[in-house]
Scaffold this active site. Sequence first.
Site, PDB file in Angstrom:
ATOM      1  N   SER A  16       0.857  -1.186   0.000  1.00 25.04           N
ATOM      2  CA  SER A  16       0.000   0.000   0.000  1.00 25.04           C
ATOM      3  C   SER A  16       0.895   1.239   0.000  1.00 25.04           C
ATOM      4  O   SER A  16       1.788   1.333  -0.845  1.00 25.04           O
ATOM      5  CB  SER A  16      -0.954  -0.045   1.198  1.00 25.04           C
ATOM      6  OG  SER A  16      -1.896   0.990   1.112  1.00 25.04           O
ATOM      7  N   HIS A  43      -2.428  -1.115  -3.471  1.00 29.14           N
ATOM      8  CA  HIS A  43      -3.579  -0.218  -3.308  1.00 29.14           C
ATOM      9  C   HIS A  43      -3.411   1.001  -4.214  1.00 29.14           C
ATOM     10  O   HIS A  43      -2.363   1.654  -4.177  1.00 29.14           O
ATOM     11  CB  HIS A  43      -3.701   0.249  -1.856  1.00 29.14           C
ATOM     12  CG  HIS A  43      -4.150  -0.828  -0.928  1.00 29.14           C
ATOM     13  ND1 HIS A  43      -3.981  -0.739   0.440  1.00 29.14           N
ATOM     14  CD2 HIS A  43      -4.756  -2.016  -1.151  1.00 29.14           C
ATOM     15  CE1 HIS A  43      -4.488  -1.824   1.016  1.00 29.14           C
ATOM     16  NE2 HIS A  43      -4.959  -2.621   0.071  1.00 29.14           N
ATOM     17  N   ASP A 136      -4.856  -4.297   6.012  1.00 29.16           N
ATOM     18  CA  ASP A 136      -5.140  -5.220   4.914  1.00 29.16           C
ATOM     19  C   ASP A 136      -3.951  -6.170   4.741  1.00 29.16           C
ATOM     20  O   ASP A 136      -2.800  -5.752   4.807  1.00 29.16           O
ATOM     21  CB  ASP A 136      -5.384  -4.433   3.624  1.00 29.16           C
ATOM     22  CG  ASP A 136      -5.991  -5.288   2.528  1.00 29.16           C
ATOM     23  OD1 ASP A 136      -6.500  -6.388   2.829  1.00 29.16           O
ATOM     24  OD2 ASP A 136      -5.962  -4.855   1.359  1.00 29.16           O
TER      25      ASP A 136
END
Length: 192
Positions: A16, A43, A136
Site C-alpha cells: 500500500s 492499493h 489489509d
Amino acid sequence: MTDLPEPFGAVVIGASAGGIQALRVLLEGLPATFEPPIVVVQHIPPDRPSALAELFGYRCVLPVVEADDKQPLRPGTVFFAPPDYHLLVEDRQTLALSIDEPVKFSRPSIDVLFESAAAAFGTQLLAILLTGASSDGSEGLVSVRRAGGKAWVQCPSEAAVPTMPESALALAGADAVLRLRDMCDRLQGSFQ
C-alpha cells in the site's frame, strides 16, 4: 531454505503506501529464469486508470500485465490487480476479478488475494506483505500460514509506513521478517 515453499507454485505480494518503491526493489531484481507466477495487489485509487503494468513492464525482465478476468496464470509473469477490482487466484490455472464490496476500505484487497491464493496453492505459496498504512493483508497471511504456505513480511523499521507489516506480525506472525534487499536476494537465488 525453510522459509521458501518447495515446490514453489506462486508468489502473491501486497503493498500500500510506499509500495511502489518497495516493489521496484523486489520486481526489478528478479531474473528471467524466475518461474512462479507473481500476483500483486498494490492499493491504488479506484477512479482512474493504473499505469503500474506499463511502469514495471519497462523496468522488469519478466513480462508484466494488468490482470483480466479468467486470464490464464502464466509462469514467470507479473500480474497487477486493476483499479477497483478484487483480484483472486481462481485455481492453479486462472485468475478472476470481482466487484464484491471493498474489504477494509480497499478494492483491490490484499486479504482477498492472499486468501484465494492460499486455497489454490496451499503449501506451494509464498505471500509477501510490504509497507502500508492499513491492516489489509493480515487476515490473508493467517490463511496462507494455516494452509501451509510461507509468509514474508517487510521489516517494519525499513517500511515507508510500518502499520501494515506491524499489523500482520501481530495477527499472523511470519516465516521471515526481511529487508527488501534480503527478500530480493532469496528470490533471485531460488531460480539461478
